[in-house]
Design a protein around this motif. Sequence first.
Motif, PDB file in Angstrom:
ATOM      1  N   UNK A  28       0.864  -1.175   0.000  1.00  0.00           N
ATOM      2  CA  UNK A  28       0.000   0.000   0.000  1.00  0.00           C
ATOM      3  C   UNK A  28       0.898   1.221   0.000  1.00  0.00           C
ATOM      4  N   UNK A  29       0.600   2.180  -0.900  1.00  0.00           N
ATOM      5  CA  UNK A  29       1.493   3.335  -1.013  1.00  0.00           C
ATOM      6  C   UNK A  29       0.950   4.535  -0.243  1.00  0.00           C
ATOM      7  N   UNK A  30       1.646   5.657  -0.355  1.00  0.00           N
ATOM      8  CA  UNK A  30       1.302   6.856   0.408  1.00  0.00           C
ATOM      9  C   UNK A  30      -0.020   7.474  -0.022  1.00  0.00           C
ATOM     10  N   UNK A  31      -0.539   7.074  -1.205  1.00  0.00           N
ATOM     11  CA  UNK A  31      -1.834   7.567  -1.678  1.00  0.00           C
ATOM     12  C   UNK A  31      -2.931   6.541  -1.425  1.00  0.00           C
ATOM     13  N   UNK A  32      -2.626   5.539  -0.568  1.00  0.00           N
ATOM     14  CA  UNK A  32      -3.573   4.494  -0.185  1.00  0.00           C
ATOM     15  C   UNK A  32      -3.971   3.606  -1.363  1.00  0.00           C
ATOM     16  N   UNK A  33      -3.132   3.556  -2.392  1.00  0.00           N
ATOM     17  CA  UNK A  33      -3.356   2.629  -3.499  1.00  0.00           C
ATOM     18  C   UNK A  33      -2.719   1.283  -3.139  1.00  0.00           C
ATOM     19  N   UNK A  34      -3.370   0.193  -3.541  1.00  0.00           N
ATOM     20  CA  UNK A  34      -2.866  -1.133  -3.206  1.00  0.00           C
ATOM     21  C   UNK A  34      -2.348  -1.823  -4.459  1.00  0.00           C
ATOM     22  N   UNK A  35      -1.220  -2.535  -4.290  1.00  0.00           N
ATOM     23  CA  UNK A  35      -0.514  -3.121  -5.425  1.00  0.00           C
ATOM     24  C   UNK A  35      -0.166  -4.574  -5.149  1.00  0.00           C
ATOM     25  N   UNK A  36      -0.054  -5.332  -6.215  1.00  0.00           N
ATOM     26  CA  UNK A  36       0.404  -6.721  -6.155  1.00  0.00           C
ATOM     27  C   UNK A  36       1.705  -6.771  -6.946  1.00  0.00           C
ATOM     28  N   UNK A  37       2.781  -7.084  -6.260  1.00  0.00           N
ATOM     29  CA  UNK A  37       4.122  -7.020  -6.844  1.00  0.00           C
ATOM     30  C   UNK A  37       4.619  -8.437  -7.099  1.00  0.00           C
ATOM     31  N   UNK A  38       5.051  -8.701  -8.327  1.00  0.00           N
ATOM     32  CA  UNK A  38       5.518 -10.032  -8.702  1.00  0.00           C
ATOM     33  C   UNK A  38       6.983  -9.971  -9.105  1.00  0.00           C
ATOM     34  N   UNK A  39       7.786 -10.855  -8.521  1.00  0.00           N
ATOM     35  CA  UNK A  39       9.186 -11.002  -8.898  1.00  0.00           C
ATOM     36  C   UNK A  39       9.354 -12.372  -9.552  1.00  0.00           C
ATOM     37  N   UNK A  40       9.812 -12.377 -10.782  1.00  0.00           N
ATOM     38  CA  UNK A  40      10.014 -13.613 -11.543  1.00  0.00           C
ATOM     39  C   UNK A  40      11.472 -14.023 -11.472  1.00  0.00           C
ATOM     40  N   UNK A  41      11.691 -15.313 -11.266  1.00  0.00           N
ATOM     41  CA  UNK A  41      13.035 -15.884 -11.336  1.00  0.00           C
ATOM     42  C   UNK A  41      13.290 -16.251 -12.791  1.00  0.00           C
ATOM     43  N   UNK A  42      14.137 -15.498 -13.454  1.00  0.00           N
ATOM     44  CA  UNK A  42      14.346 -15.678 -14.894  1.00  0.00           C
ATOM     45  C   UNK A  42      15.011 -17.000 -15.228  1.00  0.00           C
ATOM     46  N   UNK A  43      15.638 -17.636 -14.255  1.00  0.00           N
ATOM     47  CA  UNK A  43      16.238 -18.949 -14.524  1.00  0.00           C
ATOM     48  C   UNK A  43      15.176 -20.034 -14.623  1.00  0.00           C
ATOM     49  N   UNK A  44      13.930 -19.713 -14.225  1.00  0.00           N
ATOM     50  CA  UNK A  44      12.840 -20.683 -14.277  1.00  0.00           C
ATOM     51  C   UNK A  44      11.849 -20.367 -15.388  1.00  0.00           C
ATOM     52  N   UNK A  45      12.267 -19.623 -16.400  1.00  0.00           N
ATOM     53  CA  UNK A  45      11.396 -19.245 -17.520  1.00  0.00           C
ATOM     54  C   UNK A  45      11.969 -19.780 -18.824  1.00  0.00           C
ATOM     55  N   UNK A  46      12.267 -21.066 -18.854  1.00  0.00           N
ATOM     56  CA  UNK A  46      12.996 -21.640 -19.992  1.00  0.00           C
ATOM     57  C   UNK A  46      12.207 -21.599 -21.282  1.00  0.00           C
ATOM     58  N   UNK A  47      10.876 -21.476 -21.210  1.00  0.00           N
ATOM     59  CA  UNK A  47      10.091 -21.463 -22.451  1.00  0.00           C
ATOM     60  C   UNK A  47      10.338 -20.204 -23.284  1.00  0.00           C
ATOM     61  N   UNK A  67      13.410 -19.108 -23.942  1.00  0.00           N
ATOM     62  CA  UNK A  67      14.700 -19.257 -24.602  1.00  0.00           C
ATOM     63  C   UNK A  67      15.795 -19.528 -23.586  1.00  0.00           C
ATOM     64  N   UNK A  68      17.009 -19.696 -24.090  1.00  0.00           N
ATOM     65  CA  UNK A  68      18.146 -20.035 -23.224  1.00  0.00           C
ATOM     66  C   UNK A  68      18.728 -18.786 -22.575  1.00  0.00           C
ATOM     67  N   UNK A  69      18.934 -18.838 -21.271  1.00  0.00           N
ATOM     68  CA  UNK A  69      19.610 -17.761 -20.559  1.00  0.00           C
ATOM     69  C   UNK A  69      18.653 -16.702 -20.048  1.00  0.00           C
ATOM     70  N   UNK A  70      19.112 -15.966 -19.044  1.00  0.00           N
ATOM     71  CA  UNK A  70      18.256 -14.954 -18.429  1.00  0.00           C
ATOM     72  C   UNK A  70      17.969 -13.759 -19.336  1.00  0.00           C
ATOM     73  N   UNK A  71      18.884 -13.325 -20.229  1.00  0.00           N
ATOM     74  CA  UNK A  71      18.510 -12.234 -21.136  1.00  0.00           C
ATOM     75  C   UNK A  71      17.318 -12.604 -22.018  1.00  0.00           C
ATOM     76  N   UNK A  72      17.316 -13.833 -22.548  1.00  0.00           N
ATOM     77  CA  UNK A  72      16.188 -14.277 -23.374  1.00  0.00           C
ATOM     78  C   UNK A  72      14.915 -14.362 -22.538  1.00  0.00           C
ATOM     79  N   UNK A  73      15.044 -14.832 -21.296  1.00  0.00           N
ATOM     80  CA  UNK A  73      13.881 -14.924 -20.420  1.00  0.00           C
ATOM     81  C   UNK A  73      13.317 -13.533 -20.121  1.00  0.00           C
ATOM     82  N   UNK A  74      14.202 -12.555 -19.901  1.00  0.00           N
ATOM     83  CA  UNK A  74      13.718 -11.199 -19.639  1.00  0.00           C
ATOM     84  C   UNK A  74      12.969 -10.649 -20.847  1.00  0.00           C
TER      85      UNK A  74
END
Length: 334
Positions: free
Chosen positions: A42-61, A63-70
């Motif tokens: 929740x931010x200073x303007x009382x807005x609510x957010x859902x924050x997602x962090x992806x592990x790029x090493x687990x996104x093999x579909x 392509x190969x490597x984290x740059x391709x995953x990003x």
Amino acid sequence: MEERPTGIQDSDVRHALHGWGIDPVSWEYAPVGFGDYHWTATDTRDRRWFVTVADLTQKSWYGDGTPAAFRGLRDAMDTAVALRDADAQPHGLDFVVAPVRTAAGETVRALGTRYAVSVFPLVPGTAGHFGETLTAHDRGVVVDLLTRLHRTAPPASARPLPPEFATRPQLDSALKELADPWDGFGPYAEPARQLLADHAAALRRRLDEFDRRAGELRDKGAPLVVTHGEPHPGNLLRAGERLLLLDWDTVGLAVPERDLWLVADGPDDLVRYEETAGRKPDASALALYRLRWALNDVAEFLELLRAPHDRTPDARQSWDALADTVTTLAAEAV
């Protein structure tokens, strides 16, 4: 994920939110889902957010490597935003829960070299659960949402996704390495080897079946549409009387059956899709994507359990799911 990611701190994620102009005043880790990491803020303007962090090493579909995953994750999130705002629809595809852009127009920002962060509005509602059984009414609603999605012009960022799964080499490798114990990885590695050894012949038959069905699909040359990829109950959010679709990181161009097999629970659902979309679902393609899902799950769980791990809740969940999926695949082998 129940466990927090290694290699980054909460402070790193909070700092990344400055790119969205978000200054959290409250912050909580959300141990939900499998694969990505989530926080609510929740931010200073009382807005609510859902924050997602992806592990790029687990996104093999992607392509190969984290740059391709990003790049792949960025394209997927850009596609979700484009679908939500689709010009061909009076109000866009309003069931698409898409990320918000940074001040620089980004849907995804890098967080070090391994992770990437996206930010979504926190939509009030009740999330479903993977494996949950939908009512006939709700299945009909989801079929109608998929019809709208499949009839929408593909955004430029939408990638073609062949039926082959990127983790196939890991599964093939595991099936070739069953003679010696899988020591040194963790407590579930050796049970995983024994499980595969017991069902190796059946799994190889299922892989042969997959190759045959994939070849048949390519030969048919069916037109591709925008597909979500994982429209199961765990990616549904009930917001009042509406159903919304979450988790668009698997969005891409494929045949409609990539989505339909996860929703249809009999001929009535398939007839409904045919009547609304004007396209009859193909039985072999439905079987292909059902099989693809299970084989890819086996490969992904094996990748986790053949890496260093401890007796944690996430590792236990991977082992339980692997055992269930392998025995089901073997029982259905012909």
